[in-house]
Every structure is written in C-alpha cells, then in structure tokens.
Design a protein around this motif. Structure first.
Motif, mmCIF file in Angstrom:
data_model
loop_
_atom_site.group_PDB
_atom_site.id
_atom_site.type_symbol
_atom_site.label_atom_id
_atom_site.label_comp_id
_atom_site.label_asym_id
_atom_site.label_seq_id
_atom_site.Cartn_x
_atom_site.Cartn_y
_atom_site.Cartn_z
ATOM 1 N N MET A 1 0.831 -1.194 0.000
ATOM 2 C CA MET A 1 0.000 0.000 0.000
ATOM 3 C C MET A 1 0.873 1.255 0.000
ATOM 4 O O MET A 1 2.091 1.157 0.074
ATOM 5 N N ASN A 3 1.008 5.928 0.608
ATOM 6 C CA ASN A 3 0.367 7.185 0.979
ATOM 7 C C ASN A 3 0.116 8.023 -0.271
ATOM 8 O O ASN A 3 0.718 7.805 -1.325
ATOM 9 N N ASP A 29 -0.825 5.830 4.653
ATOM 10 C CA ASP A 29 -0.803 4.431 4.241
ATOM 11 C C ASP A 29 -1.818 3.629 5.067
ATOM 12 O O ASP A 29 -1.801 3.649 6.296
ATOM 13 N N GLY A 30 -2.747 2.950 4.394
ATOM 14 C CA GLY A 30 -3.749 2.146 5.075
ATOM 15 C C GLY A 30 -4.968 2.909 5.550
ATOM 16 O O GLY A 30 -5.843 2.330 6.194
ATOM 17 N N GLU A 31 -5.071 4.174 5.216
ATOM 18 C CA GLU A 31 -6.195 5.004 5.670
ATOM 19 C C GLU A 31 -7.344 4.973 4.658
ATOM 20 O O GLU A 31 -7.126 4.813 3.456
ATOM 21 N N LYS A 154 -1.722 -0.275 -5.122
ATOM 22 C CA LYS A 154 -1.262 0.555 -4.010
ATOM 23 C C LYS A 154 -2.418 1.339 -3.401
ATOM 24 O O LYS A 154 -2.461 1.560 -2.191
ATOM 25 N N HIS A 181 -11.802 -2.768 4.028
ATOM 26 C CA HIS A 181 -10.707 -1.866 4.376
ATOM 27 C C HIS A 181 -9.917 -2.409 5.566
ATOM 28 O O HIS A 181 -8.682 -2.395 5.572
ATOM 29 N N ARG A 182 -10.627 -2.907 6.559
ATOM 30 C CA ARG A 182 -9.944 -3.454 7.743
ATOM 31 C C ARG A 182 -9.168 -4.716 7.385
ATOM 32 O O ARG A 182 -8.026 -4.898 7.833
ATOM 33 N N ASN A 185 -6.277 -3.800 4.962
ATOM 34 C CA ASN A 185 -5.406 -2.716 5.441
ATOM 35 C C ASN A 185 -4.963 -1.841 4.271
ATOM 36 O O ASN A 185 -3.798 -1.490 4.117
ATOM 37 N N ALA A 186 -5.945 -1.514 3.430
ATOM 38 C CA ALA A 186 -5.648 -0.853 2.159
ATOM 39 C C ALA A 186 -5.799 0.659 2.258
ATOM 40 O O ALA A 186 -6.586 1.171 3.052
ATOM 41 N N THR A 187 -5.047 1.363 1.426
ATOM 42 C CA THR A 187 -5.228 2.802 1.264
ATOM 43 C C THR A 187 -6.402 3.015 0.316
ATOM 44 O O THR A 187 -6.368 2.567 -0.828
#
Length: 368
Positions: A1, A3, A29-31, A154, A181-182, A185-187
C-alpha cells in the motif's frame, strides 16, 4: 500500500472554469479517506486526477512519495471502482475478475489464486460462472470491487460506487467496504455526495465546495466543531438550524439576540469586541433544542415561544417543526410525543451546544 499527497492541486478547464482550486491534503498508508460535497464541488475531478484520467493544471500529486502528474494511468498502480460497474456482459464473473490480470499476462495459476481469494473475501464464490445480467445490483457491485481487489493495487479509488443501489443495499455495501478496508489494510479514497456514507466510512473526511476544501477532520469533529456554516449545514441529517441576529451586551453579559428579539441566548466566548455590525448567524442541531411541557412557566435565557407547524413520526423519534417571526427550526424529540399543529409551545436551546458564524464569511466564531 502507499500514501497519497495533494499539493496545491488545481484543475482549470478550457472555459476558464476552476473545478479544483489549490487543494491540499494527504492520505496515510492504510487510511480510508472520504471526499464529500454537493454535485459539482470537484470531488470526482480530484479522484480522476489521481487516477490519471484528468490532467493536472498546476500543483503535484504524489503516490508513495513519487510525483505522478505525468505518469500514465496504467502505471500508477491504482484500481478504481466507478458508479457504473462497467462489467463485460458477455463474460462470466470469473472472467470479469480475471480479465485485467490476463491482459498483464499473469500466470494462469496466479490468476486462479487471486480470483479465488477475492471471491472468498466478497462472498461470491457461488456465482463465478454467471454473467452480469444474471446478478443483482449488489452482486454486480461486489464483482466490480473484486476486479479491483485482484489487482492488489497501491491505492483503491471509489467514485460514488453505491449510487445505483437501493437504500437497504447501500447500508449493506457500506458495511462490506468498511470490512474490506480493515481486512486488506488498504489505502482507499472514497468519493460520495451522501454525508451519511461519508460519516460512517471515513477515518478522515475532506469536505469540498466549489472546488475548495472547507474542512478536513474526523466525523466527530466535523459534526460537533464545524469550521464554517457550509460544513455545519452539509454535515448532519437532519441539518442544523440557523437564526440571524446580533451580538449585544446585556447586564454586562454577551448575548445573541434574534432579529425580532424573541430569543436571547448567552454566548460564553468573547466575540463581542469583534466587528460584527452586520450581524451573526446562530446555529444549533435539532437535538440541542427541546420543547417544554405544555403550559410550562419556565422562562429566561434560551427559552422562547414558537408555533408548531408540522410533526414527522419516525418510530423511535420524531421531528417537530416550529416557527417564530424570525425563524423556522426543527427539534428532534422522542417518538412517543405528540403535538398539535398550530399549537404554541415554549422551547429551550442548550447554550452549551450552539455555534456562531460570521454572517458575511460564514466562518465559525466559536470553533476555530
């Protein structure tokens, strides 16, 4: 992933129409970040510039700390889910999921593995041999999301993906996207005009209007501490009540006084010394105003009389609409309460849950 960063990004079309006007924000990243605003505010244009489907007039977009302004869409390592699912009607679900990987000449074994994993995550393993016309709207949406998942990009981009679904399916798919998403753990960057979607999905929310970022915050802060009147009005369902009036000093206390002086409310923060000769706008949520008991003798600061014009019963709660000479407003009350239309009742505003906005700029005078 990865930012994502927007640095003073602007988009101007040939007609000199400024669609996006110097926006700045970042996605960790991951948000999961949500872009929200009314139609025409520039949110989809922002997403399309990130995807490479629109050029950037000025400023920089960075993915994983690399400027991507001149990089072709296929080389940005992003996957986009559109409002229109864009599934190939002649292909099975399996082949729709596998198509992009086949174009990139992935080994057959890896394609099977990725498609299988995506189908398992989305709960569509039992429909892999069907074609799109045999699927429900929710199933088609899952396939469109699955096509993005198999790419393992990404960044995931969602452009109003739930707009074509009915209300029940929208709630279900919001839950699914949040779960994805959880798990991944992806952006993710998600665009919507629906503030309920924004509030339930976003770790961070970017509120836009007319190409300009109005506020970037988490859902709780946006709701309780809007930085301007636009955010206060747009965020929240039902919306905030607004009353125009003046700031006056009465008995050495700073007070808000409505246009026809039926409401007088103490303001705790010192804004009287500032120049607000044109007036201010008082804002309060429907849950911050309550009707008093019939024939209540309670009087004083924050209490006023209004005529009830309408009542909506919604089960566990009701919305009561009232009016005075200066204002119309709505109160959220218990669903067991009943009011008579044209009845006059005393209402009380919680002075600790109010907002004051500059009448000219719309900026908050209490939460800055």
């Amino acid at each position: 992933m990865a930012n994502v960063v927007f640095e003073n990004v602007q988009k101007i079309y040939d007609s000199n129409h400024v669609a996006v006007d110097g926006i700045n924000f970042s996605v960790e990243d991951g948000e999961l970040l949500v872009l929200v605003g009314p139609s025409g505010c520039g949110k989809s244009t922002t997403l399309r510039m990130l995807a490479g489907l629109e050029s950037v007039t000025s400023g920089s977009i960075l993915i994983d700390n690399q400027i991507v302004n001149q990089i072709p869409p296929k080389d940005r390592d992003i996957a986009m889910v559109f409002q229109n699912y864009a599934l190939y009607p002649h292909m099975t679900v399996y082949n729709n999921l596998a198509f992009g990987l086949k174009l990139r000449k992935y080994p057959i074994s890896e394609i099977k593995q990725r498609v299988g994993q995506a189908a398992e995550i989305l709960g569509i393993t039992d429909i892999l041999d069907r074609k799109p016309k045999q699927l429900s709207g929710g199933q088609q949406q899952r396939v469109a999301v699955g096509r993005a998942i198999v790419r393992k990009p990404k960044v995931f981009l969602f452009d109003e993906p739930l707009s074509n679904l009915d209300a029940k399916l929208r709630v279900q798919m919001r839950t699914e996207i949040s779960r994805l998403h959880r798990e991944l753990n992806a952006t993710m960057i998600y665009v919507t005009h629906d503030q309920t979607e924004a509030m339930t999905l976003g770790n961070q929310i970017v509120v836009m209007n007319r190409g300009v970022v109005q506020q970037i915050d988490n859902p709780v802060e946006l709701y309780h501490h809007p930085q301007n009147q636009f955010v206060a009005e747009f965020i929240g369902n039902p919306g905030m009540n607004f009353i125009t009036g003046m700031i006056e000093e009465i008995d050495s206390k700073q007070m808000f006084v409505s246009k026809n002086r039926e409401l007088c409310l103490r303001i705790s923060k010192n804004i009287y010394s500032q120049d607000h000769s044109n007036g201010v706008v008082l804002g309060f949520r429907p849950e911050a105003i309550k009707p008093l008991r019939k024939n209540s003798s309670k009087r004083g600061v924050g209490i006023f009389e209004a005529e009830i014009t309408f009542e909506e019963h919604l089960g566990s709660e009701s919305y009561v609409y009232g009016k005075t000479l200066s204002m119309t407003f709505m109160s959220r009350v218990s669903g067991t309460t009943n009011f008579d239309i044209s009845e006059c009742r005393m209402f009380e505003i919680d002075g600790k849950r109010i907002h004051i906005f500059d009448i000219d700029t719309g900026h908050s005078l209490l939460h800055r």
